[in-house]
Design an enzyme around this catalytic site. Sequence first.
Site, PDB file in Angstrom:
ATOM      1  N   ASN A 214      27.897  24.936 -16.471  1.00  0.00           N
ATOM      2  CA  ASN A 214      28.873  25.750 -16.353  1.00  0.00           C
ATOM      3  C   ASN A 214      29.021  27.399 -15.986  1.00  0.00           C
ATOM      4  O   ASN A 214      28.894  28.471 -16.814  1.00  0.00           O
ATOM      5  CB  ASN A 214      29.813  25.445 -17.150  1.00  0.00           C
ATOM      6  N   GLU A 215      29.230  27.423 -14.864  1.00  0.00           N
ATOM      7  CA  GLU A 215      29.793  28.855 -14.052  1.00  0.00           C
ATOM      8  C   GLU A 215      28.901  29.740 -14.310  1.00  0.00           C
ATOM      9  O   GLU A 215      28.267  31.124 -13.951  1.00  0.00           O
ATOM     10  CB  GLU A 215      30.801  29.694 -14.360  1.00  0.00           C
TER      11      GLU A 215
END
Length: 820
Positions: free
Chosen positions: A430-431
């Site tokens: 995630n990210e």
Amino acid sequence: MRMELHDGWTVRAVRGPAPDALADREVPATVPGCVHTDLLALDLIPDPYQDRNEAELHWIGRTDWRYRTTFDWEPGDGTERVDLACAGLDTIARLELNGHVIAGTANMHRAYRFDVTDQLRAGPNELTVTFTSALDHADRVRELLGHRPHTNHHPYNQIRKMACNFGWDWGPDLVTAGIWRPLALERWHGARLTSVRPLATVDADGDGVVHVHVDVDRAPGHDDELPVTVHVGVVAAAGVVPAGATTTTIEARVDQPRRWWPHGYGDQHRYPVDVALTVEDQPTPDNGDLTTWAGEVGFRSVRLDTEPDEHGTPFTFVVNDVPVFARGVNWIPDDCFPHRVDAARYRQRLAQARDAGVNLVRVWGGGIYESDDFYDACDELGILTWQDFLFACAAYPEEEPLRSEVEAEARDAITRLAPHPSLVLWNGNNENIWGHHDWGWRDQLGDRTWGAGYYHRLLPDLLAELDPTRPYSAGSPWSFSHDIHPNDPAHGATHIWDVWNQRDYTAYRDHVPRFVAEFGFQGPPAYATLRASLSDDPLRPDSPGMLAHQKAEDGNGKLARGLAEHFPEPQDFDDWFWATQLNQARALRFGVEHFRSHAPRCAGTVWWQLNDCWPVTSWSVVDGQGRRKPAWYALRAAYQDRLVTVRPRPGGLAAVLCNETDEPWTTRLVVARTAFAGAVLGEVRHQLTVPPRAVHEEPLPDTITTATDPAAELLVATAGDVRATWFHLPDLELALPVPELTTAVEALEDGYRVEVTAGTLVRDLALLADRVAPDAEVDDMLGTLLPGESTSIVVRTALPVDPEDLVAPLVLRSANQLLR
């Protein structure tokens, strides 16, 4: 034979800043569990979810804890092997049996198994598990491997533990320790099943194929051929583990099986799978379930369409050769203490998602690999599951001691989750790729590793070995190219956070992503949740407890700026509370309807977020005590199968009809230019047929869309029983009247029916019934009534309620009230 070791445990602090009253004091403990809930059960600490108690309990995460139990053991015939099977240890643990150190562990996300045959003795045995402070361990690894950028306060990226345990912008800093999943002794002879990994696919002729990968563990000297039988439904297949080997694969074929579909596309057919390992001349009763395995598979094909087109790179789920528009939500751990989330709670939360029209849940990478109960519920409910590997918002070292742990936990997770038909995507992180590109990490990192080797090599290699049946994305957001910005809206999955952080929610219309995997807007939890968790008197947006339960950076400031574009400044807490809840709901519906109107170019929306892990002001639609916020009703309205919405287009306003069903939608679209007082000032009608799984855009003429008095007119678009409204100006510029409502309340067997008739235009009518009865739920919310229209709202509650309270001004709410 399996003997669970869940009884007779105690826990005590053995090092660190524990209060004097607890130092070296042994108290009863629960397994599975954790230190926080053990101390809470004995009233030795205050509830960390209440008021500002969280901040008083940070010492728990800096303390070392020792769990201890005794149990009786009766040895077998001397030919057995006995393993200590640990499904979840949180996190830095030293295990000792009868004074012998068995092992040390350093990963919350994986299971462990240790041969303890020689350490067991007849009669009483003592088992201890000592947990070193995860915070101290993470600090030491950082010193060893060097600093890597991360969000929040603690270096959670230096330890394999639930990242949000260390605090997040919606979660408290409650660093846990404990035996959080089951612990057992397992006795076996000769050989046992280590793992069973059935991979179900559908071939070109529509037949089902299951490749059942079987791994075994052998005791020394047991090298014979091992027969294996497999049943998939009524289909039987057999094979062997060759002499001396530890693995085999058995194929079972099912003629023209019934398919598993996401809900709204078909039924969720599943087939039982049973596997049995035959160990000759061994006492089968002792082996018990160690030589058998039972599960389920579903037959469906799944791929991710990323073939470049005229708009860029799509990100479209295709199930059984049918493109699926993902109506999604992000999932975070449902409790800071995840052992408290049982099968019933998973089922309730996921049913709340499905009831809102959700067909995809993304399991976010800062949490955990959830228990099988979660994925079983997704299988049953037809909710597609996107599974992040557990990396979030940080640069992660790729050196030891972390790399081996990452590989081991990924192997565990892939093997355990592979049977579930609902699982349709593995995602690397995630990210983190975005962070490395845009957040200044490269200057901080120099030549240090940051996780790229995991996302681009290790994880895809493991999936090629263990689960080649599902698509993989290196991250979210990700553009599928190192040469394109990772969060480019034209390529792959996108996260949209400029709206919440810097802009009004109407700026969602500036984005036309291929797939939006995160976007969100905050609102407070239900009033009953606030009152149950905060003792602030009076409640204020900035009262101490409210601020302690607002974790976002400048969260209240962003809420205030979001309101300022739409409503006058609230004059008291009750209006602030209702206005921020309503604004969240408006933002959600605005964004989802905008993105859906651009299908199939946009192939999915995944709202941040479905749920909360404690009572908090956040982006969730279901709060930390399981209550549905007004935003949940907005999500249900925006995710309905057949949707009408009015959208601005370059040539003017258009009515957009979205048909997410398998049948054509033949309807009469009526768009009326309407005065607030109720008069119809103009009208257009169109007989339309919207094909299955399609979007139709109908431009509207200027004679309808141009208002003589924008402050006192709206558009009402109706197609059958589906309706949309369009207001020309923000509420603070509208001449919304003082609401005139006629109400009647009827008692029902399980609650009340509230009939409401509007004497004036009433925008966004809501009955906040939990202000009257904490258990109350309503069946509908946020409808807009024209003068003379009526609606019926059903309130479900087991508590007696004064009917007048259900229609009191702070309970029966509307946007109109916020302008007075």
